[in-house]
Design a protein around this motif. Structure first.
Motif, PDB file in Angstrom:
ATOM      1  N   THR A 105       0.830  -1.207   0.000  1.00  0.00           N
ATOM      2  CA  THR A 105       0.000   0.000   0.000  1.00  0.00           C
ATOM      3  C   THR A 105       0.861   1.252   0.000  1.00  0.00           C
ATOM      4  N   GLU A 124      -7.901  -3.897  -3.975  1.00  0.00           N
ATOM      5  CA  GLU A 124      -8.252  -3.305  -2.689  1.00  0.00           C
ATOM      6  C   GLU A 124      -8.707  -4.398  -1.722  1.00  0.00           C
ATOM      7  N   HIS A 125      -8.522  -4.143  -0.441  1.00  0.00           N
ATOM      8  CA  HIS A 125      -8.996  -5.077   0.585  1.00  0.00           C
ATOM      9  C   HIS A 125     -10.523  -5.133   0.618  1.00  0.00           C
ATOM     10  N   VAL A 127     -12.227  -3.508   2.776  1.00  0.00           N
ATOM     11  CA  VAL A 127     -12.608  -3.180   4.150  1.00  0.00           C
ATOM     12  C   VAL A 127     -11.767  -1.996   4.612  1.00  0.00           C
ATOM     13  N   GLU A 128     -12.224  -1.362   5.661  1.00  0.00           N
ATOM     14  CA  GLU A 128     -11.495  -0.228   6.240  1.00  0.00           C
ATOM     15  C   GLU A 128     -10.237  -0.731   6.945  1.00  0.00           C
ATOM     16  N   LEU A 129      -9.131  -0.078   6.685  1.00  0.00           N
ATOM     17  CA  LEU A 129      -7.861  -0.390   7.340  1.00  0.00           C
ATOM     18  C   LEU A 129      -7.471   0.816   8.197  1.00  0.00           C
ATOM     19  N   GLY A 130      -6.751   0.596   9.231  1.00  0.00           N
ATOM     20  CA  GLY A 130      -6.405   1.697  10.126  1.00  0.00           C
ATOM     21  C   GLY A 130      -5.274   2.582   9.640  1.00  0.00           C
ATOM     22  N   GLU A 133      -6.733   5.378   4.142  1.00  0.00           N
ATOM     23  CA  GLU A 133      -8.152   5.535   3.831  1.00  0.00           C
ATOM     24  C   GLU A 133      -8.628   4.397   2.926  1.00  0.00           C
ATOM     25  N   LYS A 134      -9.894   4.044   3.091  1.00  0.00           N
ATOM     26  CA  LYS A 134     -10.480   2.997   2.256  1.00  0.00           C
ATOM     27  C   LYS A 134     -10.371   3.405   0.786  1.00  0.00           C
ATOM     28  N   LYS A 136      -7.536   3.391  -0.945  1.00  0.00           N
ATOM     29  CA  LYS A 136      -6.161   3.783  -1.276  1.00  0.00           C
ATOM     30  C   LYS A 136      -5.166   2.675  -0.948  1.00  0.00           C
ATOM     31  N   ASP A 137      -5.674   1.483  -0.655  1.00  0.00           N
ATOM     32  CA  ASP A 137      -4.815   0.371  -0.262  1.00  0.00           C
ATOM     33  C   ASP A 137      -4.482  -0.518  -1.456  1.00  0.00           C
TER      34      ASP A 137
END
Length: 182
Positions: A105, A124-125, A127-130, A133-134, A136-137
Motif C-alpha cells: 500500500t 483493494e482489501h 474493508v477499512e484499514l487503520g 483511507e479505504k 487507497k490500499d
C-alpha cells in the motif's frame, strides 16, 4: 513602450514557470517520500522488516514492470515471517504475510502520482484499514493478488523501503546518469 513592459515581464515569468513545471513533471526534487503509520508496533516489526529488506534498493528500469510478489517473495516461516493477522474474504484470520499489504500500500501510494508510472495490477482489501483511507490500499497475496506497475518514465527509478517502530516509509528516486538524485 513603458506601458507594455510589465505585461512583457509578467508574460516572460509565466512562460518560464510553465516550462519549468512541464519539464519537471516527475517531482520537484526527483524524489517521492510516502509513509503509513503502523497500528500494532509489537507484531508488525519482524515481518515488515523482512519485506522492506527485500524491496529496498530495487531498481525498475525504463520499460520494466515491478511485481511486489516477485521481489518480496513467498512469506514463509523459514524466511522469518511469523503468523499474524491477515484479511481473508473481509475477515481477520491468522496467517503468514500479514503486514505485507501495508508495504505494498505504501509503495502504491508513493508511485501512483508519478507521470509515466502505469499501475498494471492492484487490488483493494474492500474493508477499512487503520493505516490508510479505504480505497487507497493495495492488498497482496503471494501467487494470487499482486501490485504491479510499469515504469514508462524517462528514467530508471529506485525504491528505498524502511520501517521503524511506528511507520513504513517508501522513497522513490529517479536515477539520472547511473546516480540517484537523493
Amino acid at each position: 513602450m513603458k506601458k507594455y513592459i510589465w505585461t512583457i515581464i509578467v508574460g516572460a515569468i509565466l512562460l518560464i514557470l510553465i516550462a519549468y513545471f512541464y519539464f519537471n513533471k516527475f517531482n520537484f526534487s526527483n524524489e517521492i517520500d510516502y509513509n503509513t503509520q503502523k497500528l500494532d508496533t509489537n507484531i508488525d516489526v519482524p515481518k515488515i522488516t523482512v519485506t522492506c529488506e527485500e524491496i529496498n534498493g530495487t531498481v525498475i528500469k525504463v520499460g520494466e514492470e515491478f511485481s511486489f510478489n516477485k521481489i518480496a517473495g513467498n512469506p514463509t516461516p523459514d524466511r522469518g515471517y511469523k503468523e499474524a493477522g491477515i484479511i481473508v474474504k473481509g475477515k481477520l484470520e491468522k496467517g503468514y504475510g500479514g503486514g505485507n499489504c501495508q508495504v505494498s500500500t505504501t509503495i502504491y501510494n508513493a508511485v501512483k502520482e508519478i507521470e509515466g508510472i502505469e499501475i498494471s495490477e492492484r487490488h483493494e482489501h474492500g474493508v477499512e484499514l487503520g493505516y490508510i483511507e479505504k480505497g487507497k490500499d493495495s492488498t497482496v497475496v503471494f501467487d494470487d493478488l499482486d501490485l504491479k506497475f510499469k515504469n514508462n518514465t524517462q528514467n530508471d527509478i529506485k525504491l528505498y523501503a524502511t520501517t521503524t517502530d511506528t511507520k513504513v516509509e517508501i522513497k522513490v528516486v529517479k536515477i539520472v546518469n547511473e546516480q540517484t538524485t537523493l
